[in-house]
Design a protein around this motif. Structure first.
Motif, PDB file in Angstrom:
ATOM      1  N   UNK B  79       0.778  -1.226   0.000  1.00 16.42           N
ATOM      2  CA  UNK B  79       0.000   0.000   0.000  1.00 16.42           C
ATOM      3  C   UNK B  79       0.808   1.274   0.000  1.00 16.42           C
ATOM      4  N   UNK B 288      -7.450  24.792  11.755  1.00 19.17           N
ATOM      5  CA  UNK B 288      -7.759  24.928  10.333  1.00 19.17           C
ATOM      6  C   UNK B 288      -6.533  24.609   9.486  1.00 19.17           C
ATOM      7  N   UNK B 291      -5.903  20.624   9.797  1.00 18.26           N
ATOM      8  CA  UNK B 291      -6.933  19.832   9.130  1.00 18.26           C
ATOM      9  C   UNK B 291      -6.859  20.036   7.616  1.00 18.26           C
ATOM     10  N   UNK B 292      -6.586  21.263   7.194  1.00 18.59           N
ATOM     11  CA  UNK B 292      -6.441  21.507   5.755  1.00 18.59           C
ATOM     12  C   UNK B 292      -5.276  20.690   5.210  1.00 18.59           C
ATOM     13  N   UNK B 295      -6.136  17.022   4.796  1.00 12.49           N
ATOM     14  CA  UNK B 295      -6.932  16.806   3.583  1.00 12.49           C
ATOM     15  C   UNK B 295      -6.042  16.862   2.347  1.00 12.49           C
ATOM     16  N   UNK B 296      -5.130  17.844   2.301  1.00 10.62           N
ATOM     17  CA  UNK B 296      -4.232  17.982   1.153  1.00 10.62           C
ATOM     18  C   UNK B 296      -3.392  16.738   0.925  1.00 10.62           C
ATOM     19  N   UNK B 304     -15.211  10.372  -0.490  1.00 12.06           N
ATOM     20  CA  UNK B 304     -15.277  11.730   0.008  1.00 12.06           C
ATOM     21  C   UNK B 304     -14.546  11.923   1.326  1.00 12.06           C
ATOM     22  N   UNK B 305     -13.892  10.892   1.814  1.00 13.33           N
ATOM     23  CA  UNK B 305     -13.332  10.956   3.161  1.00 13.33           C
ATOM     24  C   UNK B 305     -11.837  10.666   3.167  1.00 13.33           C
ATOM     25  N   UNK B 312      -6.134  13.075  15.272  1.00 17.94           N
ATOM     26  CA  UNK B 312      -7.328  13.913  15.454  1.00 17.94           C
ATOM     27  C   UNK B 312      -8.570  13.063  15.711  1.00 17.94           C
ATOM     28  N   UNK B 313      -8.399  11.767  15.753  1.00 22.27           N
ATOM     29  CA  UNK B 313      -9.496  10.875  16.135  1.00 22.27           C
ATOM     30  C   UNK B 313     -10.675  10.881  15.197  1.00 22.27           C
ATOM     31  N   UNK B 314     -10.438  11.094  13.916  1.00 24.79           N
ATOM     32  CA  UNK B 314     -11.580  11.128  12.985  1.00 24.79           C
ATOM     33  C   UNK B 314     -11.104  11.028  11.535  1.00 24.79           C
ATOM     34  N   UNK B 315     -12.008  10.734  10.645  1.00 29.13           N
ATOM     35  CA  UNK B 315     -11.858  10.938   9.210  1.00 29.13           C
ATOM     36  C   UNK B 315     -12.374  12.330   8.886  1.00 29.13           C
ATOM     37  N   UNK B 316     -11.802  12.973   7.879  1.00 29.52           N
ATOM     38  CA  UNK B 316     -12.317  14.282   7.473  1.00 29.52           C
ATOM     39  C   UNK B 316     -13.004  14.174   6.112  1.00 29.52           C
ATOM     40  N   UNK B 317     -13.997  15.006   5.935  1.00 29.71           N
ATOM     41  CA  UNK B 317     -14.730  15.120   4.685  1.00 29.71           C
ATOM     42  C   UNK B 317     -13.876  15.890   3.686  1.00 29.71           C
ATOM     43  N   UNK B 320     -17.573  16.364  -1.974  1.00 31.09           N
ATOM     44  CA  UNK B 320     -18.207  15.484  -2.950  1.00 31.09           C
ATOM     45  C   UNK B 320     -17.324  15.340  -4.166  1.00 31.09           C
TER      46      UNK B 320
END
Lengths: 321, 321, 321, 321, 321, 321
Positions: B79, B288, B291-292, B295-296, B304-305, B312-317, B320
């Motif tokens: 991977x 911000x 998190x930006x 995503x980048x 979409x995720x 950060x304990x999450x997936x980010x959106x 679409x």
């Protein structure tokens, strides 16, 4: 004769002026004598009133909520100011100056609402623009929103406070959002507008601010999503256009996650950049507003510090005196 | 011939271009054969390189940190993308284009520093103005500050990142602070400038970003207070004026409390309005930015995720697709 | 005539003796009558005093902090002992026996300070030895340190308590440290000496113990590091030797991490063996001292248990009665 | 020929010496070939062994726990040292030097046990003295106690470790306790002796240390109380004296509360001074022992810091190299 | 003449009837006058009584625990109902109707005990069956169990409450357990019977419910395991059969882990299916019982909500009025 | 020829039978050779398949989701069972026995649905009865509900699992609720039916169970409230009766609060007795179901314990073997 607002009363003042009787009780002291215990209010706040050696003869002449003309003198008891009353006369509402009692500032609300319209008008995304108009065209909503409080205590806890907080946040969004390239300003602006609207039904803003049954059972976050559903349906009806499902979920997410963490009652944590931004902007405005108001209303006489405030777990610095 | 940045490599590409050898190891496989394992880097990132059937003959021709000309082919293994190398040639630094390898963007730093000077120039309170000048007049400080990173990973984790984050926050202060009547903008602006300066000594920005001994033992919050003490002494010497003790404590408090809660390493929680504002503005910009950047740099191919990000304990959106 | 210490007062005693007026208020009761509410103190503690039907005539004859001769009688009210006063006479300080009022025990402090010198003298590492001498040679420091309290409430909360706690911990270090081969006893001894010195500036030990502005804004941990910086500079000046940077960071780390976890206000957790040892030895002495003092001062009349003490979340066993 | 202990093996060494086969598996690789995977042990530690192209012919010649003579060569694989074996020969136990394999140090245990007897002999309270003798007179207990470990991993995690930790704590008690006037040294000493005895049944010390079913279902705290009950019954039988109920509850409380807080498995928090002292002394010895052992066994080659150790949430300072 | 139970008293009632004097104090008011403060009780609850202008003459005529005939009148003071007494007469116990004062309901206990026997009789596993009989055959145990309370406050906090709670849980076990194939109903039923038996020694059920020394030092979980050990020994003696060690550990685990998490005082978390089931069934019955009782005893006059109850961190819905 | 289910495969078995290709990848090994990595599934589970020395020729003959006939042999690699394939043939769906692959058990769902209808039919409150019928009359809802899973992993994580869990809880409600006098069984039964219905839209039950965008952005709690709103509107339309607002809020509260605490994603904690009961009954069934399934699927070969399972933070007892 000019009236002294409750907020401006000091120890040892002689009074003869109207108050609103927010609450009243007839009590018996340890020696068996009766006295009246009152909660007096005006738009600037509330104060305890005591009338010694008073019984049903006086007690029954007025009801909770009535305006009463009070004669008496202020004194400090156990560190709090109270009024010792010698005479109470029920007044006709027509006799009082309503502006002394109305905690809702209509001018301020007008200004805020005008600014709200301007800010919503900056939204260029068509579906969001149409949705905003559905809210603004709903007179019943507008009426309730103007009067709503943002909290029982804490920040913006007064009629009109929700509107004030909402507009404040939208102003911050317009300043901050353009600095972050990946944040959708229209969406964030709409999120700021929507995030606390459920409080309109969660809190009773007339009389003393308190929770409604619906507020305690369901809470403003879920109510806000319910209200949004109704308005989206209205928007679809008025525009004849299906509102995008994806966009709807984005808006719902903004409402649902704005407390930032589960422990504070958000059933989902923020996962979009707009939701992250909304949470932090909400926090910033709410904290600065509530801490400023704690400093304003602090009565600790001496020194540079407020009293310890349990809700925020600290004393605040008031500045070098 | 144009070079492909590591960030832009894809599966199945043939390569013949320079890399920096960030790390190197000679290993033995299960069948007893030797191979070279490399960490290759350029300004856009790092990648693993493998040279099969290679031994000391090749391994000893270059050192960690050297530039090497690599011939080979990319492939995905478990991977992750890696480079299978067939040839390695040590290069003279003069042969490579330094701009391919320098993660520090001097232009960006120049612009940020110019803006920093402008923002500090808006401070009208004389003692704070003089203090700011002491920092700006210290060439060694200026040199270090321009190059410093704001973190090892997380937000603004690159040389120049500390300056970027600092200027960003000062911009936000100038936009937001005037909206809150009780907040002292000069003080808050100075707080934004000072809050993370201790990171200059906490982190090593040259080579891979890492903690210094002092950083691990003392931490940037206490170092920042120490540095402030030195600069106040210099300011007093240069102006011949005693720096106000009260003002000094306000500045120290801004540094000391900016993480907001004890659990995040602030030995004091914010008790001044400026400290409360500073904490929330820091949070807003840091979140911000990080998190930006998540995503980048996300590599999840489908949907979409982003991948789940443990820090950060999450997936980010991601939006679409 | 012999004076009964506040600690030894019991219900129903008739009194005619000096107290210090730690605080005074003139109040009005519900029937409009005035009375004086006092906080009376001596070295053994404080007690509430009430003088009924007293007004400005008496109230204005003495100031907060004055010695007053009080005539009256003790009684229990709502479970607490208080003194009902019938007469108050301001006294000249020369009239009272200072040893009745001074909570600071000079003999104890002398003994502790002598022991402190002995313990510091055991340090053989030259730089640490010289640093310790810089502290001991600073008369102003010595004067403040002897008088300082270790806390507002909680453990060692009295003038001289900081010295007591410090010497106690150093004694424990000398007993325990040699049992752990990898622990540097000199360093740990110095850490025990330094760890709470910032409390000298954090707390006001004269009059009622309370936090200074600096204490609330910056805190004793950071102040302790600042003080250490000053003393290292003095040591360098007096010895003409550069103090080792690594050693300095070790000492700073001992101060910075001694609360053991971030949640208790340490901006760094212990990462050296000496810091780990220091934290646990501090905990041991502080807990045994405060729990012992809770048992000593407990007033629950019946049985084997103290009252529930919220600050420690438990009742303590006082022993089979 | 002298044997190299596992702890002293390095990359690239040729070996021909005995090991104990702590575990063995026959595996199939991706190409279908078989190989043997071993866990080799001696008293200094364990290491992975691989024998390629080996099948049942070799695999079936020895059992788990057997001593085997191994020929092969060490190599680093994925950052861990392993042994690539070319030959395995089962050995008769008589052929090996038991001292190479026995992790239990009998001399050390003898010394510790002698010291334990001396320390228990200092107890002057008759009932506690008699109780201590009941334990010492129980040969089966003595045998188990000498061999028991204090943990599976973490501090004192080796046969004899429980005794070592117990004696250490009792030494600390004798040094520290007399400094605190209200602490009963006899009781605290007995508490230090008893506090972890339940671990004798909680852990299996022979072979690899692991939890027993009883250990996982009931835990050493409750087991310790059960064992104490048995020993009190024996003491009553041997002395013909009823053991004081109150004293028994004090001892039970010391065992039950020694983890200090509920979150760490104590069903009661410490409410006697002795229990408070016991908890902190336990913590001090356990932390210094485990942190020292982490530093000792750390394999990070470069610099002043150990690798990050998840169980303690930090890197430790190893000292200026 | 019929007696009004304390639970049924209302404001302004004239009384002349017996109460039990649960507590008594002679106090002095601010004006120096004496009065008697009483805690009056009957089986329905307790109420404060005040007798003004009363001194030793009256105070010494009765003791704590005595029955007294009280003449007086109820009134609300600071929101609580109290009785202002004008006359107090000590009564002979024979003069009162014991059923007015006995909080223990013998009929209810008889019914519960009969049901307990039936439920235990359903256990078919022989060893568990025999063990249950050992408990039932122990008259002293049966006597104590019938009278025991399940808590000081909170759920089932009355004599007989432990039996009530135990039988309730066993009924739930019989309904629920058969629905889960892997759960051993006999074992779970026995666990429900045993889980809180340690409360018999943890709490004093006679007079006001309170903790015993043993209860505070050791706690009902460990006591329950100790009691089980005694009963297993008895069972082995009476049956001549060794009780299975594994089964014993299963039962001990059920007791030890029934609070579900360490933070609530279980030294082990549930690791068997029966222990998981037991914890949740206990929680279900305890919560429904305590919340129902909070609603029952709530005195908030207006609306659909109980007062905020700190122990459960919420207001409860009482239903649409 | 009979097919061996994945759940029943063991080491060293020769296979020639159909599987579903849940996922497929073509990979390159370190020597540059290609191989196919497959995720094979049937209704009993999934297993990894490897085909060495295979390339596009084979890889392109089938798609993800296709049925393939596999020839090969099982082996254990790194402790997990896998299949080494020697041949792969795409199959027509008509060739396979669907019952081998369909994880959804239609019979079970039929039985559960029949029981659901019976249980809902016991509701006598007319408005709730009508509401239940609205759900049952909605074919699209019925279709989705039958197929829905209750979780991605954890409890009831399979198609039909939501229905199974819902019916289970309703059965428990019918058994338990009548034992608590103040609990409204109709309301609680309706709450059990409604509480997780939002999962129908939160999870995708076809193929591998996964979260939908709506599920991640909004969550099943809020979705459940939205769905309830739609069904109440339908019920009002079909009955011509306004649904009681108070009753609606009670139902919404049951959905909103059923996770019991904010930290687990309930935006409101339970404040009605029915909500308290619902939360605990949900917990009981979910925990027993998931723990039972962990024990069922545990592969630890030796002894009485499952492997440590991070999601529940413990090993589970499997019973004396």
């Amino acid at each position: 004769m000019s009236r002294t607002a409750i907020h401006d009363l000091a120890d040892g003042m002689t009074l003869a002026q109207p108050f609103q009787a927010a609450d009243k009780q007839l009590r018996v002291n340890r020696q068996g004598g009766k006295y009246i215990l009152l909660k007096l209010s005006d738009r600037s706040g509330t104060i305890v009133g005591m009338m010694w050696n008073a019984d049903e003869t006086t007690f029954d002449t007025f009801d909770r909520g009535d305006y009463i003309h009070c004669t008496g003198r202020t004194q400090v008891h156990n560190g709090s100011l109270q009024v010792i009353l010698t005479e109470i006369q029920r007044m006709d509402p027509a006799e009082v100056d309503q502006s002394d009692f109305d905690r809702f500032d209509a001018n301020q609300a007008d200004n805020n609402f005008t600014r709200l319209r301007e800010l919503l008008a900056t939204i260029s995304q068509p579906a969001l623009h149409a949705l905003a108009q559905s809210y603004l065209n709903d007179d019943s909503f507008v009426q309730s929103f103007r009067q709503a409080a943002a909290a029982v205590s804490n920040h913006h806890a007064y009629p009109g406070g929700l509107l004030e907080h909402t507009v404040n946040m939208m102003e911050l969004v317009r300043l901050i959002s353009p600095r972050y390239a990946k944040v959708d300003t229209d969406l964030l602006l709409m999120g700021a507008f929507l995030h606390d609207l459920g409080k309109i039904d969660e809190l009773r803003a007339s009389g003393e601010i308190s929770y409604t049954d619906r507020g305690q059972l369901v809470g403003h976050i879920v109510i806000g999503v319910q209200r949004l559903g109704e308005k989206i349906a209205e928007t679809e009806a008025s525009t004849g256009q299906k509102f995008s499902t994806g966009l709807r979920h984005q808006l719902e997410h903004l409402i649902v996650s704005h407390h930032g963490v589960l422990e504070y009652g958000s059933p989902k944590i923020p996962v979009t950049l707009e939701a992250v931004a909304l949470h932090h902007i909400d926090n910033l405005d709410a904290k600065l507003a509530s801490y400023s108001s704690i400093i304003d209303s602090d009565i600790a006489a001496d020194g540079n510090w407020t009293n310890y405030t349990p809700s925020i777990g600290r004393k605040l610095w008031k500045g070098d005196s």
